[in-house]
Enzyme design. Sequence first.
Site, mmCIF file in Angstrom:
data_model
loop_
_atom_site.group_PDB
_atom_site.id
_atom_site.type_symbol
_atom_site.label_atom_id
_atom_site.label_comp_id
_atom_site.label_asym_id
_atom_site.label_seq_id
_atom_site.Cartn_x
_atom_site.Cartn_y
_atom_site.Cartn_z
ATOM 1 C CE LYS A 186 19.627 3.003 -38.463
ATOM 2 N NZ LYS A 186 20.377 3.033 -39.734
ATOM 3 C CB THR A 243 18.145 5.710 -42.138
ATOM 4 O OG1 THR A 243 17.212 5.844 -41.069
ATOM 5 C CG2 THR A 243 19.501 5.399 -41.579
ATOM 6 C CD GLU A 275 22.555 -5.375 -40.997
ATOM 7 O OE1 GLU A 275 21.717 -6.222 -40.624
ATOM 8 O OE2 GLU A 275 23.791 -5.534 -40.908
#
Length: 330
Positions: A186, A243, A275
């Site tokens: 994600k 997110t 990330e």
Amino acid sequence: MGKITVLGTGGWGIALAVHAYSLGHKVSMWSPFKAEVDSLNQERESKKLLPNIKIAEDILITDDLEAVLGADITIIATPSFAVRETAARLKGKEVGIVVNVAKGFERETMLRLSQVIKEELPDKKPVVLSGPSHAEEVAKNIPTTVVVASENADAAKNVQNALIGKNFRIYTNSDVLGVEIGGALKNVIAVAAGIENGLKSGDNTRAALITRGLAELARLGTAMGADRKTFMGLSGLGDLIVTCISEHSRNNRFGNLVGSGVPVKEALERVGTVEGYYAAAIAKQLADKYEISMPIIEQCYNILYNGTTPKNALTSLMTRPGKTEEEAWD
């Protein structure tokens, strides 16, 4: 109440420590960085990451790992690149149930983080905590719901019982693979959503990107052996939504800069640990390995690593051959 150790003093580590303390647990925090420990002990807050969130004086903050051992639950709350080194420090020590809250892959091996922990601590079956849970909101006691997954159902249940609260609801799940894939990938879709926002495309585009991004997560995850239903849950759809739309997301902020024309390297320097940038490269390799179509992730990878412009990447996505929606989920 129990004893809980949090390894890592970033925003998420602090938020979980503050939450655990509010439930009556004895809480300790550890960081290998003495300057960081000294600052937190003096200020009792992280003015940069979580301003105005006070860390109680009763919470031990130390750079001495021996001082925080003997916990019932040990939470690894470091960036993904530090999970192996942190887990290795725990070898042969009494640390109770090991919980990982980082989301991503190990860059060098493409291993999921629970696999990394098991390599370093083969006697442990770690618990993975994931879901839509920005530290800024958890620290403010804003209602949040997450999932914990483990091969050891009792360990997951114990973590659920220890950390559940009136504003922090926890579900358990046995699909560790699906929970970790959702949590890691994600981040890539969140970068893509940020790029889309930087292009100022609009709400229609964002909604399509989230929907089709979810299909890509589920497509790869099920090919790897995960349960498709996991991706419709908190660690999949839930985490993906938050997110992709939240200003708290570093992946989203990074993508927004790139979509606005900031060079990738400069955007990384501005935002810090992203990330999704690293996960994009691993996701591309996994898609190739399992022969899975992941056009959004592929175009995100092309922007970040091959110099494709965001506008051209969006055009490539929008001009792909037509298909039925049923086909698009397979």
